[in-house]
Motif scaffolding. Structure first.
Motif, PDB file in Angstrom:
ATOM      1  N   UNK A 105      46.909  34.534  22.739  1.00 32.35           N
ATOM      2  CA  UNK A 105      47.811  35.514  22.270  1.00 32.35           C
ATOM      3  C   UNK A 105      47.248  36.440  21.232  1.00 32.35           C
ATOM      4  N   UNK A 106      46.700  35.946  20.429  1.00 34.24           N
ATOM      5  CA  UNK A 106      46.075  36.760  19.186  1.00 34.24           C
ATOM      6  C   UNK A 106      44.933  37.810  20.171  1.00 34.24           C
TER       7      UNK A 106
ATOM      8  N   UNK B 299      54.156  29.145  12.078  1.00 30.31           N
ATOM      9  CA  UNK B 299      54.420  30.103  11.284  1.00 30.31           C
ATOM     10  C   UNK B 299      53.407  30.259  10.122  1.00 30.31           C
ATOM     11  N   UNK B 300      52.572  29.428   9.973  1.00 33.39           N
ATOM     12  CA  UNK B 300      51.623  29.529   8.972  1.00 33.39           C
ATOM     13  C   UNK B 300      50.054  29.916   9.568  1.00 33.39           C
ATOM     14  N   UNK B 301      50.197  30.370  10.546  1.00 35.24           N
ATOM     15  CA  UNK B 301      49.036  31.062  11.389  1.00 35.24           C
ATOM     16  C   UNK B 301      48.353  32.059  10.675  1.00 35.24           C
ATOM     17  N   UNK B 302      47.392  32.083   9.872  1.00 35.23           N
ATOM     18  CA  UNK B 302      46.961  32.916   8.900  1.00 35.23           C
ATOM     19  C   UNK B 302      46.435  34.379   9.819  1.00 35.23           C
ATOM     20  N   UNK B 303      45.796  34.273  11.022  1.00 41.92           N
ATOM     21  CA  UNK B 303      45.350  35.352  11.763  1.00 41.92           C
ATOM     22  C   UNK B 303      46.629  35.932  12.325  1.00 41.92           C
ATOM     23  N   UNK B 304      47.630  35.452  12.849  1.00 41.14           N
ATOM     24  CA  UNK B 304      48.888  35.700  13.116  1.00 41.14           C
ATOM     25  C   UNK B 304      49.471  36.631  12.251  1.00 41.14           C
TER      26      UNK B 304
END
Length: 168
Positions: free
Chosen positions: A16-17, A44-49
């Protein structure tokens, strides 16, 4: 038909990224934003997202009041790496300045925001990993922007004397 959003699997986040980045490259930031919101619903804490979401929103800046500057600022405040926090905050300021210039705003009114971008890039450079010159590249772009437009100089404002008063 029940129109509820569906949650993607955590194992699908990497793909998805990649899709979100592709949509940004294709100049379809709304698509990228939607995908990032799906990623963050799953993690919710996905830094690249978070980073990609903030960038996708800044890709949509027009220089108008509908720009979601505060939303992106909050997203970038959520970045846990101090370098990324400073770098992306600088990028946010730089992109806001450029969008407002395209919209016809007077350059001298944007000088404090461009100075904030420079400050963020300088701080990011101090804590960057060896070989990571991204903050330097952004700093140089901001300096070139300042040099390319002499209108960034503060507009001459009439000075007032202590005995001056407003018109009656």
């Amino acid at each position: 038909m029940d129109l509820k959003l569906k949650t993607i699997s955590k194992s699908g986040i990497a793909e998805a990224i990649a899709k979100a980045e592709l949509y940004r490259y294709l100049n379809e930031p709304e698509e990228a934003e939607s995908i990032c919101r799906d990623i963050l619903a799953a993690d919710p804490k996905h830094m690249l997202g978070l980073r990609t979401l903030g960038l996708a929103i800044t890709d949509q800046f027009t220089g108008g009041p509908s720009d979601r500057y505060a939303e992106v600022e909050k997203i970038f405040q959520g970045l846990t790496d101090p370098y990324e926090h400073r770098y992306y905050t600088g990028l946010l300021c730089e992109r806001r300045v450029k969008a407002q210039l395209r919209a016809g705003r007077a350059p001298y009114t944007l000088l404090p925001l461009l100075e904030k971008a420079l400050e963020c890039f300088a701080e990011a450079e101090k804590i960057s990993h060896p070989g990571n010159d991204d903050a330097i590249l952004r700093w140089n772009r901001c300096v070139r922007l300042l040099q390319s437009q002499p209108d960034f100089e503060t507009e001459e404002i009439a000075s007032f004397e202590a005995h001056d008063s407003p018109p009656a």
